[in-house]
Design a protein around this motif. Structure first.
Motif, PDB file in Angstrom:
ATOM      1  N   ALA A  39       0.828  -1.211   0.000  1.00 14.91           N
ATOM      2  CA  ALA A  39       0.000   0.000   0.000  1.00 14.91           C
ATOM      3  C   ALA A  39       0.859   1.255   0.000  1.00 14.91           C
ATOM      4  N   GLN A  40       1.932   1.261   0.766  1.00  7.54           N
ATOM      5  CA  GLN A  40       2.811   2.428   0.793  1.00  7.54           C
ATOM      6  C   GLN A  40       3.499   2.631  -0.552  1.00  7.54           C
ATOM      7  N   ALA A  41       3.878   1.548  -1.216  1.00  4.90           N
ATOM      8  CA  ALA A  41       4.516   1.666  -2.529  1.00  4.90           C
ATOM      9  C   ALA A  41       3.566   2.266  -3.547  1.00  4.90           C
ATOM     10  N   ARG A  42       2.288   2.016  -3.408  1.00  2.00           N
ATOM     11  CA  ARG A  42       1.288   2.612  -4.318  1.00  2.00           C
ATOM     12  C   ARG A  42       1.145   4.118  -4.089  1.00  2.00           C
ATOM     13  N   LEU A  43       1.473   4.582  -2.898  1.00  2.00           N
ATOM     14  CA  LEU A  43       1.355   6.007  -2.589  1.00  2.00           C
ATOM     15  C   LEU A  43       2.500   6.837  -3.165  1.00  2.00           C
ATOM     16  N   GLN A  44       3.623   6.180  -3.464  1.00  2.00           N
ATOM     17  CA  GLN A  44       4.785   6.909  -3.953  1.00  2.00           C
ATOM     18  C   GLN A  44       4.557   7.359  -5.396  1.00  2.00           C
ATOM     19  N   PRO A  45       5.110   8.514  -5.777  1.00  3.72           N
ATOM     20  CA  PRO A  45       4.944   8.980  -7.152  1.00  3.72           C
ATOM     21  C   PRO A  45       5.629   8.039  -8.138  1.00  3.72           C
ATOM     22  N   ALA A  46       5.107   8.005  -9.353  1.00  4.01           N
ATOM     23  CA  ALA A  46       5.645   7.121 -10.386  1.00  4.01           C
ATOM     24  C   ALA A  46       7.056   7.532 -10.755  1.00  4.01           C
ATOM     25  N   SER A  47       7.892   6.531 -10.947  1.00  8.14           N
ATOM     26  CA  SER A  47       9.282   6.757 -11.308  1.00  8.14           C
ATOM     27  C   SER A  47       9.413   6.811 -12.822  1.00  8.14           C
ATOM     28  N   VAL A  48      10.511   7.383 -13.288  1.00 10.58           N
ATOM     29  CA  VAL A  48      10.774   7.454 -14.723  1.00 10.58           C
ATOM     30  C   VAL A  48      11.091   6.057 -15.251  1.00 10.58           C
ATOM     31  N   SER A  83      10.579   2.234 -15.341  1.00 13.95           N
ATOM     32  CA  SER A  83       9.506   1.305 -14.949  1.00 13.95           C
ATOM     33  C   SER A  83      10.046   0.073 -14.217  1.00 13.95           C
ATOM     34  N   THR A  84      11.272  -0.377 -14.535  1.00 15.95           N
ATOM     35  CA  THR A  84      11.813  -1.534 -13.818  1.00 15.95           C
ATOM     36  C   THR A  84      12.111  -1.183 -12.369  1.00 15.95           C
ATOM     37  N   GLN A  85      12.600   0.032 -12.136  1.00 18.82           N
ATOM     38  CA  GLN A  85      12.844   0.480 -10.766  1.00 18.82           C
ATOM     39  C   GLN A  85      11.521   0.597 -10.018  1.00 18.82           C
ATOM     40  N   GLN A  86      10.505   1.115 -10.666  1.00 23.63           N
ATOM     41  CA  GLN A  86       9.188   1.264 -10.044  1.00 23.63           C
ATOM     42  C   GLN A  86       8.614  -0.106  -9.681  1.00 23.63           C
ATOM     43  N   LYS A  87       8.742  -1.087 -10.574  1.00 24.83           N
ATOM     44  CA  LYS A  87       8.222  -2.428 -10.286  1.00 24.83           C
ATOM     45  C   LYS A  87       8.978  -3.078  -9.139  1.00 24.83           C
ATOM     46  N   PHE A  88      10.295  -2.861  -9.081  1.00 25.59           N
ATOM     47  CA  PHE A  88      11.061  -3.421  -7.971  1.00 25.59           C
ATOM     48  C   PHE A  88      10.628  -2.805  -6.658  1.00 25.59           C
ATOM     49  N   LEU A  89      10.408  -1.492  -6.642  1.00 22.94           N
ATOM     50  CA  LEU A  89       9.985  -0.831  -5.402  1.00 22.94           C
ATOM     51  C   LEU A  89       8.582  -1.253  -5.001  1.00 22.94           C
ATOM     52  N   GLN A  90       7.701  -1.497  -5.977  1.00 18.55           N
ATOM     53  CA  GLN A  90       6.327  -1.867  -5.651  1.00 18.55           C
ATOM     54  C   GLN A  90       6.182  -3.322  -5.250  1.00 18.55           C
ATOM     55  N   TYR A  91       6.970  -4.207  -5.849  1.00 21.53           N
ATOM     56  CA  TYR A  91       6.800  -5.631  -5.586  1.00 21.53           C
ATOM     57  C   TYR A  91       8.002  -6.261  -4.886  1.00 21.53           C
ATOM     58  N   GLY A  92       9.191  -5.897  -5.303  1.00 23.99           N
ATOM     59  CA  GLY A  92      10.397  -6.526  -4.770  1.00 23.99           C
ATOM     60  C   GLY A  92      10.677  -6.185  -3.325  1.00 23.99           C
ATOM     61  N   MET A  93      10.617  -4.907  -2.992  1.00 22.84           N
ATOM     62  CA  MET A  93      10.923  -4.488  -1.621  1.00 22.84           C
ATOM     63  C   MET A  93       9.937  -5.060  -0.601  1.00 22.84           C
ATOM     64  N   PRO A  94       8.622  -4.973  -0.823  1.00 23.37           N
ATOM     65  CA  PRO A  94       7.715  -5.582   0.160  1.00 23.37           C
ATOM     66  C   PRO A  94       7.921  -7.084   0.313  1.00 23.37           C
ATOM     67  N   LEU A  95       8.156  -7.780  -0.791  1.00 28.01           N
ATOM     68  CA  LEU A  95       8.381  -9.223  -0.695  1.00 28.01           C
ATOM     69  C   LEU A  95       9.692  -9.536   0.011  1.00 28.01           C
ATOM     70  N   MET A  96      10.728  -8.739  -0.260  1.00 28.64           N
ATOM     71  CA  MET A  96      12.014  -8.957   0.389  1.00 28.64           C
ATOM     72  C   MET A  96      11.898  -8.731   1.899  1.00 28.64           C
ATOM     73  N   PHE A  97      11.240  -7.641   2.298  1.00 26.03           N
ATOM     74  CA  PHE A  97      11.064  -7.377   3.724  1.00 26.03           C
ATOM     75  C   PHE A  97      10.139  -8.412   4.361  1.00 26.03           C
ATOM     76  N   GLY A  98       9.153  -8.900   3.615  1.00 32.14           N
ATOM     77  CA  GLY A  98       8.271  -9.938   4.134  1.00 32.14           C
ATOM     78  C   GLY A  98       9.012 -11.225   4.419  1.00 32.14           C
ATOM     79  N   VAL A  99       9.884 -11.635   3.493  1.00 36.13           N
ATOM     80  CA  VAL A  99      10.671 -12.847   3.691  1.00 36.13           C
ATOM     81  C   VAL A  99      11.619 -12.677   4.875  1.00 36.13           C
ATOM     82  N   MET A 100      12.248 -11.497   4.972  1.00 33.20           N
ATOM     83  CA  MET A 100      13.151 -11.255   6.106  1.00 33.20           C
ATOM     84  C   MET A 100      12.400 -11.262   7.432  1.00 33.20           C
ATOM     85  N   SER A 101      11.176 -10.763   7.443  1.00 37.88           N
ATOM     86  CA  SER A 101      10.440 -10.670   8.704  1.00 37.88           C
ATOM     87  C   SER A 101       9.943 -12.029   9.192  1.00 37.88           C
TER      88      SER A 101
END
Length: 130
Positions: free
Chosen positions: A70-79, A81-99
């Motif tokens: 949800a927080q990743a959806r609040l962030q403004p769109a990046s120039v 698209s691969t960086q934007q997809k990593f921030l929207q999907y990769g970071m939450p999944l990475m932190f989820g696995v670590m947690s």
């Protein structure tokens, strides 16, 4: 970089708050892993201990992943698209696995920080629109 300068975008701005908090997370992890005073102490009556992983249901890691999405959806769109997809999907999944293997207290701290960051983003968007 010229495109970033032209539009006034800082490419490190999204990761900087997380990088600044990494020493706090590492220190909190070490403290929760070795604090004898917190051993088998309930945070909320009926809740699992802070110094151990979340129970077999893994409520905190799941809630953390959902709020980070949800927080990743609040962030403004990046120039980029691969960086934007990593921030929207990769970071939450990475932190989820670590947690899943982190102490519940650390996951609770990251969850609280995520919620406060999302509220700050919502507030800033409303202030800019007004």
């Amino acid at each position: 970089m010229a495109l970033y300068k032209q539009h006034g975008v800082n490419p490190v701005a999204g990761c900087l708050p997380i990088l600044l908090q990494m020493p706090i997370w590492l220190a909190l992890y070490r403290m929760l892993s070795s604090a004898g005073e917190l051993y088998q102490q309930a945070f909320i009556p009926g809740w699992n201990q802070r110094s151990h992983r979340d129970g077999s249901v893994h409520i905190l890691p799941v809630i953390l992943v959902v709020t980070m999405f949800a927080q990743a959806r609040l962030q403004p769109a990046s120039v980029d698209s691969t960086q934007q997809k990593f921030l929207q999907y990769g970071m939450p999944l990475m932190f989820g696995v670590m947690s899943f293997s982190s102490p519940a207290g650390l996951t609770l701290y990251i969850f609280t920080n995520t919620v406060l960051s999302a509220l700050h983003s919502i507030y800033m968007k409303k202030v800019r629109q007004a």
